[in-house]
Design an enzyme around this catalytic site. Sequence first.
Site, PDB file in Angstrom:
ATOM      1  N   ARG A 187      -0.750  -5.709   4.414  1.00 16.68           N
ATOM      2  CA  ARG A 187      -0.009  -5.042   3.346  1.00 16.68           C
ATOM      3  C   ARG A 187       1.135  -4.222   3.937  1.00 16.68           C
ATOM      4  O   ARG A 187       0.984  -3.606   4.987  1.00 16.68           O
ATOM      5  CB  ARG A 187      -0.919  -4.089   2.555  1.00 16.68           C
ATOM      6  CG  ARG A 187      -2.093  -4.750   1.909  1.00 16.68           C
ATOM      7  CD  ARG A 187      -3.000  -3.746   1.242  1.00 16.68           C
ATOM      8  NE  ARG A 187      -3.583  -2.846   2.246  1.00 16.68           N
ATOM      9  CZ  ARG A 187      -4.502  -1.927   1.980  1.00 16.68           C
ATOM     10  NH1 ARG A 187      -4.955  -1.775   0.754  1.00 16.68           N
ATOM     11  NH2 ARG A 187      -4.979  -1.155   2.935  1.00 16.68           N
TER      12      ARG A 187
ATOM     13  N   ARG B 128       0.876  -1.176   0.000  1.00 17.67           N
ATOM     14  CA  ARG B 128       0.000   0.000   0.000  1.00 17.67           C
ATOM     15  C   ARG B 128       0.906   1.217   0.000  1.00 17.67           C
ATOM     16  O   ARG B 128       1.846   1.298   0.793  1.00 17.67           O
ATOM     17  CB  ARG B 128      -0.883  -0.041   1.252  1.00 17.67           C
ATOM     18  CG  ARG B 128      -1.699   1.189   1.522  1.00 17.67           C
ATOM     19  CD  ARG B 128      -2.906   1.243   0.612  1.00 17.67           C
ATOM     20  NE  ARG B 128      -3.900   2.205   1.024  1.00 17.67           N
ATOM     21  CZ  ARG B 128      -3.784   3.523   0.934  1.00 17.67           C
ATOM     22  NH1 ARG B 128      -2.681   4.060   0.479  1.00 17.67           N
ATOM     23  NH2 ARG B 128      -4.771   4.297   1.307  1.00 17.67           N
TER      24      ARG B 128
ATOM     25  N   GLU C 102     -11.177   5.446  -5.278  1.00 23.78           N
ATOM     26  CA  GLU C 102     -11.532   4.041  -5.477  1.00 23.78           C
ATOM     27  C   GLU C 102     -11.769   3.790  -6.970  1.00 23.78           C
ATOM     28  O   GLU C 102     -12.021   4.722  -7.727  1.00 23.78           O
ATOM     29  CB  GLU C 102     -12.787   3.706  -4.672  1.00 23.78           C
ATOM     30  CG  GLU C 102     -12.596   3.814  -3.171  1.00 23.78           C
ATOM     31  CD  GLU C 102     -11.567   2.839  -2.641  1.00 23.78           C
ATOM     32  OE1 GLU C 102     -11.624   1.651  -2.980  1.00 23.78           O
ATOM     33  OE2 GLU C 102     -10.693   3.270  -1.867  1.00 23.78           O
TER      34      GLU C 102
END
Length: 161
Positions: A89, A46, A54
Amino acid sequence: MKKFLFVFLLVFAQVLFSQTFKGKVIGVKDGDTVVLLIDGKPQTVRLAHIDTPEKNQPFGYKAKQFVSGLCFGKEVEAVIAGKPDRNGRWIAEIFYRNQNLNKELLRKGLAWHFKRYSRNSNYAQLEIDARKKKIGLWQDKNPVEPWNWRKFRHQKAVNQQ
């Protein structure tokens, strides 16, 4: 003098606890999440300091395209600081040919500075500059922050149950 010492210790601690890995970008999940192949194993990363729209949000697809165009299939460096997020992540800055992908997304107006998790003034200034120039998502009169978009979508889903 105290302020200088504090800043020095802060920078030193960041350098001391950060790790750098090289890997090939084998996947781009969205504008702020990539998959790197490191030592033969995929690792989801990330991007630190930023949040991109998004996929189904205005400019979300453009952010993903930008990331793919810049680094998909290429060897990059990931500078990781701290522990993984709640989804496992790594949180990192990604560099391709000395170009900071995280900062480039802000420069192009394809991301917000994620102030909830970042106090970095360089990232804050890059967002301010893109806003002033009305670049990318800042062309919209009322762009919706991704964290608010996610919250709205979650509430909508809950209400439909």
